[in-house]
Scaffold this motif. Structure first.
Motif, mmCIF file in Angstrom:
data_model
loop_
_atom_site.group_PDB
_atom_site.id
_atom_site.type_symbol
_atom_site.label_atom_id
_atom_site.label_comp_id
_atom_site.label_asym_id
_atom_site.label_seq_id
_atom_site.Cartn_x
_atom_site.Cartn_y
_atom_site.Cartn_z
ATOM 1 N N THR A 189 0.809 -1.219 0.000
ATOM 2 C CA THR A 189 0.000 0.000 0.000
ATOM 3 C C THR A 189 0.847 1.277 0.000
ATOM 4 N N PRO A 190 1.934 1.345 0.772
ATOM 5 C CA PRO A 190 2.716 2.591 0.779
ATOM 6 C C PRO A 190 3.373 2.922 -0.567
ATOM 7 N N TYR A 191 3.358 1.983 -1.483
ATOM 8 C CA TYR A 191 4.068 2.172 -2.756
ATOM 9 C C TYR A 191 3.118 2.399 -3.933
ATOM 10 N N HIS A 192 1.860 2.740 -3.671
ATOM 11 C CA HIS A 192 0.885 2.886 -4.754
ATOM 12 C C HIS A 192 1.258 3.983 -5.745
ATOM 13 N N GLU A 193 2.063 4.933 -5.351
ATOM 14 C CA GLU A 193 2.469 5.978 -6.299
ATOM 15 C C GLU A 193 3.607 5.512 -7.203
ATOM 16 N N GLU A 194 4.249 4.391 -6.856
ATOM 17 C CA GLU A 194 5.354 3.870 -7.655
ATOM 18 C C GLU A 194 4.912 2.789 -8.630
ATOM 19 N N GLY A 195 3.742 2.214 -8.409
ATOM 20 C CA GLY A 195 3.278 1.136 -9.274
ATOM 21 C C GLY A 195 2.098 0.413 -8.653
ATOM 22 N N PHE A 196 1.918 -0.853 -9.052
ATOM 23 C CA PHE A 196 0.782 -1.620 -8.548
ATOM 24 C C PHE A 196 1.097 -3.112 -8.592
ATOM 25 N N ILE A 197 0.334 -3.856 -7.809
ATOM 26 C CA ILE A 197 0.475 -5.312 -7.825
ATOM 27 C C ILE A 197 -0.113 -5.816 -9.131
ATOM 28 N N GLN A 198 0.743 -6.405 -9.948
ATOM 29 C CA GLN A 198 0.301 -6.913 -11.251
ATOM 30 C C GLN A 198 -0.134 -8.374 -11.149
ATOM 31 N N GLU A 199 0.578 -9.156 -10.346
ATOM 32 C CA GLU A 199 0.227 -10.555 -10.102
ATOM 33 C C GLU A 199 0.412 -10.841 -8.627
ATOM 34 N N PHE A 200 -0.467 -11.696 -8.106
ATOM 35 C CA PHE A 200 -0.441 -12.001 -6.683
ATOM 36 C C PHE A 200 -0.909 -13.444 -6.540
ATOM 37 N N THR A 201 -0.029 -14.327 -6.153
ATOM 38 C CA THR A 201 -0.412 -15.718 -5.935
ATOM 39 C C THR A 201 -0.079 -16.093 -4.498
ATOM 40 N N THR A 202 -0.911 -16.931 -3.923
ATOM 41 C CA THR A 202 -0.653 -17.349 -2.552
ATOM 42 C C THR A 202 -0.959 -18.825 -2.381
ATOM 43 N N ARG A 203 -0.369 -19.351 -1.337
ATOM 44 C CA ARG A 203 -0.645 -20.720 -0.915
ATOM 45 C C ARG A 203 -0.960 -20.656 0.571
ATOM 46 N N PHE A 204 -2.117 -21.169 0.941
ATOM 47 C CA PHE A 204 -2.494 -21.193 2.347
ATOM 48 C C PHE A 204 -1.718 -22.310 3.027
ATOM 49 N N ALA A 205 -1.076 -21.982 4.136
ATOM 50 C CA ALA A 205 -0.175 -22.933 4.778
ATOM 51 C C ALA A 205 -0.533 -23.210 6.232
ATOM 52 N N GLY A 206 -1.510 -22.517 6.781
ATOM 53 C CA GLY A 206 -1.875 -22.726 8.176
ATOM 54 C C GLY A 206 -3.126 -21.944 8.533
ATOM 55 N N MET A 207 -3.673 -22.259 9.692
ATOM 56 C CA MET A 207 -4.905 -21.606 10.132
ATOM 57 C C MET A 207 -4.605 -20.445 11.079
ATOM 58 N N VAL A 208 -5.463 -19.439 11.002
ATOM 59 C CA VAL A 208 -5.372 -18.268 11.870
ATOM 60 C C VAL A 208 -6.587 -18.289 12.792
ATOM 61 N N PHE A 209 -6.319 -18.176 14.096
ATOM 62 C CA PHE A 209 -7.365 -18.228 15.107
ATOM 63 C C PHE A 209 -7.546 -16.867 15.762
ATOM 64 N N LEU A 210 -8.618 -16.734 16.538
ATOM 65 C CA LEU A 210 -8.838 -15.510 17.305
ATOM 66 C C LEU A 210 -7.607 -15.203 18.152
ATOM 67 N N ASP A 211 -7.301 -13.935 18.256
ATOM 68 C CA ASP A 211 -6.198 -13.405 19.061
ATOM 69 C C ASP A 211 -4.812 -13.674 18.490
#
Length: 141
Positions: free
Chosen positions: A70-92
């Motif tokens: 986000t801080p770099y939006h004046e320099e460019g943009f995310i052209q591709e974004f791939t992810t792999r879920f590797a674990g669970m996120v819980f409350l807190d």
């Protein structure tokens, strides 16, 4: 703030640490995304599914990962974004977002990006191709 065009492979972006995951975060995300699976908001339903408690939406975590750029939006943009879920996120859970420049090209920068929990467990691993504006192409001086 760091200029992305000046980064070299091996350099990292400033880490972003999220506030502890709250039930309200997940309720808001369910409403915004339309994903009302009760394992994300209702304890009894998560436990019925064999989970120790409600879990964050994977896409909630993935969406937060983009905050690194986000801080770099004046320099460019995310052209591709791939992810792999590797674990669970819980409350807190407290999630820290990190990215390292792996390759620099003329018009873009390639990053390994990931989100990890307070115990160091990576819950998302991703690749980001960040397109850099050409100053002359856009009339910047």
């Amino acid at each position: 703030m760091t200029n992305l065009a000046k980064l070299q492979p091996g350099d990292t972006l400033a880490e972003v640490q999220l506030a502890p995951v709250s039930r309200l975060d997940l309720i808001k995300y369910a409403g915004a995304s339309g994903d009302f699976n009760p394992i994300h908001t209702i304890d009894a339903e998560a436990e019925k599914a064999g989970l120790p408690g409600i879990i964050a939406h994977g896409m909630w975590t993935m969406g937060n990962l983009s905050k690194l750029f986000t801080p770099y939006h004046e320099e460019g943009f995310i052209q591709e974004f791939t992810t792999r879920f590797a674990g669970m996120v819980f409350l807190d859970d407290v999630i820290t977002l990190k990215a390292e420049l792996t390759e620099k090209r003329e018009d873009c920068s390639l990053f390994d990006a990931f989100a990890e929990k307070q115990d160091g467990t990576r819950v998302i691993k991703g690749k980001v191709k960040f397109y850099l504006y050409n100053d002359e192409e856009y009339g910047f001086s």
